[in-house]
Scaffold this active site. Structure first.
Site, mmCIF file in Angstrom:
data_model
loop_
_atom_site.group_PDB
_atom_site.id
_atom_site.type_symbol
_atom_site.label_atom_id
_atom_site.label_comp_id
_atom_site.label_asym_id
_atom_site.label_seq_id
_atom_site.Cartn_x
_atom_site.Cartn_y
_atom_site.Cartn_z
ATOM 1 N N ARG A 250 30.928 19.981 -0.896
ATOM 2 C CA ARG A 250 31.004 19.914 0.384
ATOM 3 C C ARG A 250 29.864 20.304 1.331
ATOM 4 N NH1 ARG A 250 35.905 18.985 2.581
ATOM 5 N NH2 ARG A 250 35.474 20.234 4.317
ATOM 6 N N ARG B 133 39.559 23.688 2.032
ATOM 7 C CA ARG B 133 38.123 22.938 2.706
ATOM 8 C C ARG B 133 37.102 24.157 3.125
ATOM 9 N NH1 ARG B 133 41.617 18.852 3.587
ATOM 10 N NH2 ARG B 133 40.742 16.835 3.665
ATOM 11 N N GLU C 185 34.581 17.173 -5.232
ATOM 12 C CA GLU C 185 34.000 17.017 -4.034
ATOM 13 C C GLU C 185 33.121 18.122 -3.485
ATOM 14 O OE1 GLU C 185 35.345 16.421 0.719
ATOM 15 O OE2 GLU C 185 36.772 17.230 -0.586
ATOM 16 N N GLU D 9 29.099 12.100 7.936
ATOM 17 C CA GLU D 9 29.438 12.159 9.419
ATOM 18 C C GLU D 9 28.178 11.971 10.269
ATOM 19 O OE1 GLU D 9 32.928 15.505 8.445
ATOM 20 O OE2 GLU D 9 30.956 15.889 9.105
ATOM 21 N N GLU E 184 30.890 10.950 2.274
ATOM 22 C CA GLU E 184 31.292 10.872 3.377
ATOM 23 C C GLU E 184 30.325 11.376 4.564
ATOM 24 O OE1 GLU E 184 35.861 11.856 2.084
ATOM 25 O OE2 GLU E 184 34.672 13.487 3.178
ATOM 26 N N GLU F 102 35.595 12.363 14.443
ATOM 27 C CA GLU F 102 35.532 13.573 13.677
ATOM 28 C C GLU F 102 35.975 14.620 14.497
ATOM 29 O OE1 GLU F 102 35.605 15.445 11.366
ATOM 30 O OE2 GLU F 102 35.683 14.110 9.660
ATOM 31 N N HIS G 21 30.114 15.049 2.417
ATOM 32 C CA HIS G 21 31.082 15.364 1.348
ATOM 33 C C HIS G 21 30.897 14.349 0.382
ATOM 34 C CE1 HIS G 21 33.655 17.389 4.542
ATOM 35 N NE2 HIS G 21 32.654 18.215 4.341
ATOM 36 N N GLU H 111 33.009 9.160 11.678
ATOM 37 C CA GLU H 111 32.928 8.884 10.259
ATOM 38 C C GLU H 111 33.571 7.823 9.901
ATOM 39 O OE1 GLU H 111 34.960 10.730 6.100
ATOM 40 O OE2 GLU H 111 34.105 12.131 7.595
ATOM 41 N N ASP I 109 1.000 -1.148 -0.021
ATOM 42 C CA ASP I 109 -0.012 0.075 0.145
ATOM 43 C C ASP I 109 0.942 1.229 -0.051
ATOM 44 O OD1 ASP I 109 -1.953 2.130 0.441
ATOM 45 O OD2 ASP I 109 -2.442 1.316 2.387
#
Length: 469
Positions: free
Chosen positions: A360, A340, A358, A132, A130, A213, A270, A221, A51
């Site tokens: 982020r 970063r 990547e 976390e 990735e 982390e 990320h 992580e 359903d």
């Protein structure tokens, strides 16, 4: 693994139950169990009815019949059930035409992969997320007419130095922003993460690394291997399931909320990604940071559509409590090698085959099927329309002079704003029938319920700011 292999696996492992799983719009796995006596090989062809009207954001009760079609290659033995249970990830099929349901996230991911091939740009999209997460000892909250509160209990928390614990307070714990990454006993969660890694490997998800982390109070992580778009989304769902349940077995509780703690780093997801064709990585080249022009255009597409993407990659009101400067959250829509503070990073790799970009800004609240599909669709639009991202940003973007800071666009500041951008900027998602306008409308309506609930709920901070005025 094919259907015959699964039936052999059932026999060899003396499986008692089959657990059929699928993912709803918000990104939560749902399941239904079948005794092994009720499961036959033709389930892989004809599926199992259920359903669909009871799933938030899906069908109305007047058209509720749907089919769960299991994917044989997804099979693994569940490590948590008392009775031996084999898990199968399913597509949700519309019975009227036998196609993937318009609002089924996994079917959307498969349509995204088919669209990539149809463009001729590439034949494979690789993704490596990735996510976390936090592991707490306990959590409490209440929301009712008398008021609201939330409380995190964590022996590893920086605020627990004066608390009384059974056996005494050891005093070993990470400080704020001090969790990356001291050895035990400061990192108190190594054994739990190791158990998670072993469960992941047993479920067929290759693990590459695990660690504490940056944030205190149990931020962790587990890095798992990249794969193709739909499979990597499947693995992300398996990872979340295992993280939640191993924590539960240890008498703890895990969360993928982006910002459960005030004043320390939040949890991101990320997302590494690249496009390949005929076994060649199309992102490898001789340009900036070893990127090809194709990769730069892909970045340009993500930056162009980032605010619409936020509604999918950062899908909770809590997501925007993470997307603030100075907590390693990438709020600036720029790209850079190894920087970063930029929202798009180009990681260093020794071999050009590993060249990738990547993103982020996504967080682990995102539905991985929708997140990866939307990111790829934005990147493909960048390639198709040759959207160059401009010059890279190699400075610390958190500490720019005001005149430079004003020139760099940012991600959205709220879920409501992100949904407004998605509503206006949706055409790139609908190409090839990947995302339908009907799905996007339903998604916006579902998420606006969350916005409205948060909007009308009085917050304790408001008492702190306004009670005595």
């Amino acid at each position: 693994m094919n259907a015959q292999d699964v039936m052999k696996m059932i026999q060899e492992n003396e499986v008692r139950f089959i657990d059929l799983r699928f993912t709803d719009t918000r990104g939560k796995e749902q399941h239904v169990g079948l005794p092994v006596s009720a499961f036959e090989e033709d389930h892989f062809e004809h599926g199992h009815p259920f359903d669909g009207s009871s799933i938030a954001g899906w069908k109305g009760i007047q058209a509720s019949d749907m089919i769960l079609l299991p994917e044989a290659s997804s099979a693994y033995i569940d490590p948590f059930f008392d009775e031996t249970t084999l898990v199968l990830t399913c597509d949700v099929i519309e019975p009227s035409d036998g196609k993937g349901y318009d609002r089924d996230p996994r079917s959307i991911a498969k349509r995204a992969e088919a669209y990539l091939k149809s463009t001729g740009i590439g034949d494979t999209a690789f993704f490596g997320p990735e996510p976390e997460f936090f592991i707490f000892d306990a959590v409490e909250w209440s929301v009712d007419m008398s008021g609201v509160f939330s409380k995190i209990i964590s022996e590893e928390a920086a605020w627990s130095t004066a608390d009384k614990f059974e056996g005494g307070n050891t005093g070993h714990r990470p400080r704020v922003k001090g969790g990356y990454f001291p050895v035990p006993p400061v990192d108190s969660l190594n054994d739990i993460r190791a158990a998670m890694c072993l469960a992941l490997e047993a479920a067929g998800v290759p693990v590459e690394v695990h660690h504490h982390e940056v944030a205190n109070a149990g931020q962790c992580e587990i890095g798992t291997k990249f794969s193709t778009l739909t499979k990597r989304a499947d693995w992300t769902q398996v990872l979340k399931y295992i993280v939640h349940n191993v924590s539960h077995q240890y008498g703890k509780t895990a969360t993928f909320m982006p910002k459960p703690i005030v004043g320390d780093n939040g949890s991101g997801m990320h997302v590494h990604q690249s496009i390949w064709k005929d076994g060649q990585n199309l992102f490898a080249g001789n340009g900036y940071a070893g990127l090809s022009e194709t990769a730069l255009y892909y970045i340009g597409g993500i930056i162009k559509h980032a605010r619409a993407l936020n509604a999918i990659t950062n899908p909770g009101t809590n997501s925007y409590k993470r997307l603030v400067p100075h907590y390693e959250a990438p709020t600036k829509l720029a790209y850079s090698a190894r920087n970063r503070s930029a929202s798009i990073r180009i990681p260093y790799v020794a071999n050009p085959k590993g060249r990738r970009i990547e993103a982020r800004f996504p967080d682990p609240l995102a539905n991985p099927y929708l997140c990866f599909s939307a990111l790829m669709m934005a990147g493909l639009d960048g390639i198709q329309n040759k959207i160059h991202p401009g010059d890279p940003a190699d400075k610390n973007l958190y500490d720019l002079p005001p005149e430079e800071d004003a020139l760099i666009p940012t991600v959205c500041t709220s879920l409501e704003q992100a949904l407004e951008y998605l509503d206006k900027d949706r055409e790139f998602l609908t190409r090839g029938g990947v995302f339908s306008n009907d799905f996007i409308d339903a998604y916006i309506a579902l998420k606006m319920e969350e916005v409205d609930r948060m909007r009308v709920t009085t917050h304790p901070v408001e008492f702190d700011m306004y009670y005595s005025l």
